[in-house]
Design an enzyme around this catalytic site. Structure first.
Site, PDB file in Angstrom:
ATOM      1  CD  GLU A 146      -0.984   0.503   3.710  1.00 58.45           C
ATOM      2  OE1 GLU A 146      -1.376   1.673   3.736  1.00 58.45           O
ATOM      3  OE2 GLU A 146      -1.236  -0.343   4.586  1.00 58.45           O
ATOM      4  CE  LYS A 150      -3.497   1.411  10.450  1.00 56.16           C
ATOM      5  NZ  LYS A 150      -4.038   0.570   9.359  1.00 56.16           N
TER       6      LYS A 150
END
Length: 302
Positions: A26, A160
């Site tokens: 990414e 996360k």
């Protein structure tokens, strides 16, 4: 394929044509995750780690109305310094291309672009998920839906740690996304090796992970699989230590009215400050570990 706005570097194009392993990366982590020049150093190191593990890296970004599959070093450096870069997910991918804006791809957008390019393995840091207070905000990352829809194996250190982890992984189960732990029976929590949540599946051999992806394709099952790889022990910030910091950062975000796409970058910056830089060191270490594992999975799948 020829009608799609895809631009490949010669290295990536040659690897795909020859059936050699390729790992997608990414670009949001470059533009929104780390300060310059740490972001450029990290991007170069991750690409090198993938090459050393026997695969070809393909960092994905949007520029001038094209989806760039792989970036040369000059373009990578330019992106690392770019300002006003769109953070692109499924909803705004087409609009970013139409506007010819520079766009950095999130997990969801990278999965879409990788699949269009014929890349089956993607390495990232941590996926998005269900945010705290979802019962009021309904803030759920498009990453979860993408994992249920797009046939790409995503290697991460879990979700996360700023998210609601139990709800995130419960939702992935509801969507039918396989969550595969590597080397341990617990789901990792990004900066920490142990989230306190048991992993529903475990496969320690990259070849077996690749085989599971091929089996999903053979069975006609939609979507990809999420491989959760714990951060190496040395740079880990244990959960008991990092969670009070996360809670402080979340309180600061609420007090300042930070919302929507601005939340994650704000929280990562604030946690960096509160940990005196340890969170960034850990972030880089886990991305490198994920890149190496993704290269081994891609090699087994090639």
């Amino acid at each position: 394929m020829t009608d799609l706005p895809l631009s490949f570097t010669p290295e990536v194009r040659d690897a795909l044509d020859a059936g050699r392993p390729v790992v997608a990366l990414e670009s949001t982590i470059i533009t929104h995750g780390m300060p310059y020049s740490k972001n450029l150093e990290m991007a170069r190191d991750v690409e090198q780690a993938i090459r050393e593990a026997g695969a070809v890296p393909a960092t994905i970004a949007l520029m001038d109305g094209r989806i760039h599959i792989g970036l040369n070093d000059a373009t990578l450096e330019s992106l690392a310094q770019a300002q006003d870069v769109m953070k692109v997910s499924r909803a705004d991918l087409a609009v970013c291309l139409t506007m010819r804006r520079t766009g950095a791809t999130t997990v969801a957008a990278t999965m879409i672009c990788a699949a269009l390019a014929g890349i089956r393995v993607f390495a990232t840091g941590g996926i998005g998920g269900v945010h705290r207070g979802v019962e009021d905000s309904m803030d759920i990352s498009a990453d979860l839906y993408e994992l249920a829809a797009t046939p790409v194996t995503v290697v991460s250190a879990g979700a996360k740690a700023i998210l609601d982890l139990p709800r995130t992984f419960e939702y992935l189960e509801t969507l039918g996304v396989p969550v595969i732990a590597v080397g341990q029976d617990m789901i990792p929590a990004f900066w920490s090796r142990d989230s306190g949540l048991p992993a529903p599946l475990r496969l320690d051999d990259p070849a077996r992970i690749a085989e599971a992806a091929r089996m999903r394709r053979a069975l006609g099952l939609p979507g990809g699989q999420l491989v959760v790889n714990p951060i190496p022990p040395e740079p880990e910030i244990p959960r008991a230590e990092i969670m009070p910091v996360v809670e402080q950062a979340l309180a600061d975000a609420t007090a300042q009215g930070i919302a929507a796409k601005a939340v994650t970058p704000f929280l990562l910056d604030r946690i960096f400050e509160l940990t005196e830089g340890r969170s960034l060191t850990a972030n880089i270490a886990l991305v490198l570990a994920n890149a190496r594992l993704a290269a081994r999975i891609a090699a087994a799948d090639a």
